[in-house]
Motif scaffolding. Structure first.
Motif, mmCIF file in Angstrom:
data_model
loop_
_atom_site.group_PDB
_atom_site.id
_atom_site.type_symbol
_atom_site.label_atom_id
_atom_site.label_comp_id
_atom_site.label_asym_id
_atom_site.label_seq_id
_atom_site.Cartn_x
_atom_site.Cartn_y
_atom_site.Cartn_z
ATOM 1 N N HIS A 185 0.836 -1.203 0.000
ATOM 2 C CA HIS A 185 0.000 0.000 0.000
ATOM 3 C C HIS A 185 0.872 1.253 0.000
ATOM 4 O O HIS A 185 1.745 1.411 0.846
ATOM 5 N N VAL A 186 0.646 2.127 -0.973
ATOM 6 C CA VAL A 186 1.350 3.415 -1.047
ATOM 7 C C VAL A 186 0.323 4.522 -1.239
ATOM 8 O O VAL A 186 -0.815 4.272 -1.629
ATOM 9 N N ILE A 187 0.755 5.727 -0.953
ATOM 10 C CA ILE A 187 -0.066 6.911 -1.173
ATOM 11 C C ILE A 187 0.571 7.714 -2.305
ATOM 12 O O ILE A 187 1.730 8.126 -2.199
ATOM 13 N N ILE A 188 -0.178 7.912 -3.368
ATOM 14 C CA ILE A 188 0.293 8.669 -4.515
ATOM 15 C C ILE A 188 0.009 10.147 -4.261
ATOM 16 O O ILE A 188 -1.077 10.514 -3.820
ATOM 17 N N TYR A 224 -7.090 3.429 4.264
ATOM 18 C CA TYR A 224 -7.349 3.727 2.851
ATOM 19 C C TYR A 224 -7.651 5.215 2.670
ATOM 20 O O TYR A 224 -8.373 5.810 3.463
ATOM 21 N N THR A 225 -7.099 5.814 1.615
ATOM 22 C CA THR A 225 -7.435 7.183 1.228
ATOM 23 C C THR A 225 -7.752 7.189 -0.258
ATOM 24 O O THR A 225 -7.503 6.204 -0.958
ATOM 25 N N LYS A 226 -8.250 8.290 -0.763
ATOM 26 C CA LYS A 226 -8.561 8.371 -2.197
ATOM 27 C C LYS A 226 -7.298 8.297 -3.051
ATOM 28 O O LYS A 226 -7.379 8.050 -4.250
ATOM 29 N N ASN A 227 -6.129 8.498 -2.453
ATOM 30 C CA ASN A 227 -4.862 8.428 -3.179
ATOM 31 C C ASN A 227 -4.122 7.116 -2.922
ATOM 32 O O ASN A 227 -2.958 6.987 -3.274
ATOM 33 N N SER A 228 -4.789 6.159 -2.303
ATOM 34 C CA SER A 228 -4.185 4.856 -2.032
ATOM 35 C C SER A 228 -4.085 4.035 -3.306
ATOM 36 O O SER A 228 -5.015 4.023 -4.124
ATOM 37 N N ARG A 229 -2.977 3.349 -3.461
ATOM 38 C CA ARG A 229 -2.778 2.381 -4.553
ATOM 39 C C ARG A 229 -1.897 1.255 -4.044
ATOM 40 O O ARG A 229 -1.210 1.395 -3.032
ATOM 41 N N LEU A 230 -1.910 0.145 -4.750
ATOM 42 C CA LEU A 230 -0.993 -0.942 -4.472
ATOM 43 C C LEU A 230 0.264 -0.703 -5.304
ATOM 44 O O LEU A 230 0.188 -0.572 -6.529
#
Length: 103
Positions: free
Chosen positions: A48-51, A76-82
């Protein structure tokens, strides 16, 4: 080679990675604390990273499997991605990401 920016504790580091690698690959190369226990098969969310907000709309939308995995996260945030799903290309030169805060 593509420059990617990694932010941690108000410090931003410029990292270099070749095309067609992922943020998970970059984290392993640079010893960033991303686990990636499923090795990119989207069977976990340990990458999990935050873009950064300036980049999230420039990435391809997450597939349904990635989105479902992300929605299980308590942070989780709206900028969360794997990180395993973000494939680095020349178009992502300057992409900035950070790790989520612990819950």
């Amino acid at each position: 080679m593509v420059k990617i920016l990694y932010s941690e504790k108000n410090i931003t580091k410029t990292l270099i990675i070749e095309n067609n690698k992922t943020i998970l690959d970059l984290s392993r190369k640079e010893n960033i604390a991303i686990e990636g226990s499923c090795n990119g098969s989207m069977a976990c969310s340990t990458c999990h990273v935050i873009i950064h907000k300036d980049w999230i709309s420039k990435l391809p939308k997450p597939c349904i499997d990635e989105k479902e995995m992300l929605l299980l996260l308590p942070n989780y945030t709206k900028n969360s991605r794997l990180g395993c799903q973000i494939v680095i290309t020349d178009q992502l030169e300057g992409l900035q990401f950070s790790l989520p805060e612990d819950v």
